[in-house]
Design an enzyme around this catalytic site. Structure first.
Site, short mmCIF file in Angstrom:
data_model
loop_
_atom_site.label_atom_id
_atom_site.label_comp_id
_atom_site.label_asym_id
_atom_site.label_seq_id
_atom_site.Cartn_x
_atom_site.Cartn_y
_atom_site.Cartn_z
N ASP A 171 -3.06 -18.21 1.91
CA ASP A 171 -4.17 -18.95 1.31
C ASP A 171 -4.70 -20.03 2.26
O ASP A 171 -5.90 -20.24 2.37
CB ASP A 171 -3.78 -19.53 -0.05
CG ASP A 171 -2.39 -20.15 -0.06
OD1 ASP A 171 -1.67 -20.06 0.95
OD2 ASP A 171 -2.02 -20.72 -1.11
N LYS A 196 3.43 -15.36 2.79
CA LYS A 196 3.46 -16.15 1.56
C LYS A 196 4.93 -16.43 1.24
O LYS A 196 5.45 -16.14 0.14
CB LYS A 196 2.76 -15.40 0.42
CG LYS A 196 2.49 -16.25 -0.82
CD LYS A 196 1.56 -17.42 -0.56
CE LYS A 196 1.28 -18.18 -1.87
NZ LYS A 196 0.54 -19.43 -1.63
N ASP A 225 -5.67 -6.81 5.58
CA ASP A 225 -6.87 -6.16 5.05
C ASP A 225 -7.86 -7.22 4.57
O ASP A 225 -9.06 -7.18 4.91
CB ASP A 225 -6.46 -5.23 3.90
CG ASP A 225 -7.57 -4.28 3.48
OD1 ASP A 225 -8.68 -4.36 4.04
OD2 ASP A 225 -7.32 -3.46 2.58
N ASP A 238 -11.42 -8.79 6.80
CA ASP A 238 -12.76 -8.69 6.22
C ASP A 238 -13.41 -10.06 6.12
O ASP A 238 -14.62 -10.21 6.35
CB ASP A 238 -12.71 -8.03 4.84
CG ASP A 238 -12.60 -6.52 4.93
OD1 ASP A 238 -12.49 -6.00 6.06
OD2 ASP A 238 -12.62 -5.86 3.88
N TYR A 290 0.81 -1.21 0.00
CA TYR A 290 0.00 0.00 0.00
C TYR A 290 0.85 1.27 0.00
O TYR A 290 0.41 2.32 -0.44
CB TYR A 290 -0.93 0.03 1.21
CG TYR A 290 -2.07 -0.96 1.15
CD1 TYR A 290 -2.26 -1.80 0.05
CD2 TYR A 290 -2.96 -1.08 2.19
CE1 TYR A 290 -3.29 -2.70 0.00
CE2 TYR A 290 -4.01 -1.99 2.16
CZ TYR A 290 -4.17 -2.80 1.05
OH TYR A 290 -5.20 -3.70 1.00
#
Length: 357
Positions: A224, A192, A248, A252, A142
Site C-alpha cells: 500500500d 505485506k 500485476d 498497471d 493466481y
C-alpha cells in the site's frame, strides 16, 4: 546465417492490429541488420475458444516451446465472460507461463521527454522516470488452490490461496538484484509482511538472497505504501521486485505514469522460450477501428530482440525510433493532446518505420 523462429499470437480485440504493427517493425530491423526471421502465427485466448473450443491449443504450446521467442497481443473480451472458469481466455496466458516456465515478468517504466506532459503527474515529478518492475509470474494466489463459490451454512463462499515457496522467491529476487547491478544498484522488495505469512517468507528470503549482492541496496515497502510512493515520488525507485498479484497491480499503476498504458512493453522470461507482450488488455471496444496504440507492442518487440535474439543494436534502433516519433508530435488517440498530431495505428507504425531508416 541462423534463422530465428518467432511465434506470433495475436489473440483477441486489438491483438491482431498491434502484433501486425510490431512484425512490420521487426521486419524492417531484420532487413537493416541482416537478421533472418521466420514467423508462425497461432491462436490463443478467445480466438482459440471460437476455433477449437479451448483457450490454449496444444499446437500453440508446442510451437511456442520450439520457438526462439513468442510475441503476444492480448486475450479476452466480454464475448467470453460467461464461459466456465477453466475455459476463460485468460487461461491461455496462465497456461503459456506454466508451459514455458516463465517465472519472471520484466516491465520497464520509462517516460520519454516528449511524454512528460502527458502524465497525470506534474513534469517535475515524472521527468526522467526510469524504473523496472520485476514481477513473479508462476506462484502466489493466481496459481494457488481455488474454491469457486459454494454454499457454506447457507452463504455463498469462495476462496483463493496464496502460496509461495522459498526457491520461487529466491530466484525472482536474484534476478532483480542482477538487473539492478546493470542499473542504479537499488532494489525495493514489496510485500505485506505486517499481515500475510507468505509475505513474511518473501521478506526473509529477499534478505537472505540480497546478502550475496553487497553492491545492491535492498529496501522493503508494504504494497500500500509502494502504491502511494509511485504517485508521490516515482523517481526514487530503480528496481521493484514483488509477488504475482502485487506486481500485476503495481505495474498497471506505474504504466499510467507514462500517460497511457498503451506505451508499456513487457518481457516474461524463465527456463524456456521467453514471451513478449504489451501490458494493456485486448480493448474490444476499439478493436477494428484502427486507433489502438501499437507502441507498447513495438517496444515489446525491442525487448524480444534484446533478450531472446541477443540483438541489442536492433532493440536500440526501435527504441530510438519510437522516441523520435513521439518527439515529432505524433500521437494515437490515447495520448493526443493540443499541439500534437493524432494518427491511426497504421500511421503511427509508418512513422516509426520512417524513423528506423
Amino acid at each position: 546465417m541462423k534463422q530465428h523462429t518467432i511465434v506470433v499470437i495475436p489473440g483477441d480485440g486489438i491483438g491482431r492490429e498491434i502484433t501486425a504493427a510490431a512484425v512490420r517493425v521487426l521486419d524492417a530491423v531484420a532487413a537493416k541488420l541482416g537478421l533472418q526471421l521466420n514467423y508462425q502465427w497461432r491462436d490463443a485466448g478467445g480466438a482459440a475458444i471460437d476455433a477449437v473450443g479451448e483457450p490454449l491449443p496444444t499446437e500453440t504450446v508446442a510451437a511456442a516451446m520450439a520457438a526462439d521467442a513468442v510475441l503476444l497481443g492480448a486475450v479476452g473480451g466480454p464475448k467470453w465472460d460467461n464461459v466456465e472458469a477453466n475455459l476463460r481466455p485468460e487461461q491461455a496466458i496462465l497456461g503459456l507461463r506454466k508451459a514455458l516456465k516463465l517465472y519472471a515478468n520484466l516491465r520497464p517504466i520509462r517516460v520519454p521527454a516528449a511524454l512528460a506532459d502527458a502524465s497525470p503527474l506534474k513534469r517535475q515529478a515524472i521527468d526522467g522516470l526510469d524504473l523496472l518492475i520485476v514481477r513473479e509470474l508462476v506462484g502466489g494466489i493466481y496459481f494457488g488452490p481455488k474454491q469457486e463459490a459454494t454454499l457454506v451454512d447457507g452463504v455463498l463462499q469462495a476462496s483463493d490461496l496464496e502460496i509461495y515457496q522459498e526457491p520461487e522467491v529466491a530466484r525472482i529476487v536474484k534476478l532483480a538484484c542482477e538487473a539492478a547491478q546493470l542499473r542504479r544498484q537499488s532494489v525495493t522488495s514489496v510485500d505485506k509482511a505486517n499481515v500475510l505469512a507468505s509475505s513474511r517468507l518473501w521478506r526473509k528470503t529477499a534478505e537472505k538472497v540480497s546478502a550475496a549482492y553487497p553492491d545492491v541496496a535492498l529496501s522493503h515497502l508494504y504494497v500500500d505504501n509502494c502504491a502511494m510512493q509511485l504517485i508521490l515520488k516515482p523517481r526514487q525507485f530503480d528496481v521493484i521486485v514483488t509477488s504475482n498479484l502485487f506486481g500485476d497491480i503495481l505495474s498497471d499503476e506505474a504504466a499510467v505514469l507514462t500517460g497511457s498504458i498503451g506505451m508499456l512493453p513487457s518481457a516474461s522470461i524463465g527456463e524456456g522460450t521467453s514471451l513478449y507482450e504489451p501490458i494493456h488488455g485486448s480493448a474490444p471496444d476499439i478493436a477494428g477501428q484502427g486507433i489502438a496504440n501499437p507502441l507498447g507492442t513495438i517496444l515489446s518487440a525491442a525487448l524480444l530482440l534484446r533478450y531472446s535474439l541477443d540483438c541489442a543494436a536492433g532493440a536500440e534502433l526501435i527504441e530510438a525510433a519510437v522516441d523520435k516519433t513521439l518527439a515529432q508530435g505524433y500521437r494515437t488517440a490515447d495520448l493526443c493532446q493540443p499541439g500534437t498530431t493524432k494518427v491511426s495505428t497504421e500511421e503511427m507504425t509508418s512513422r516509426v518505420l520512417e524513423n528506423l531508416a
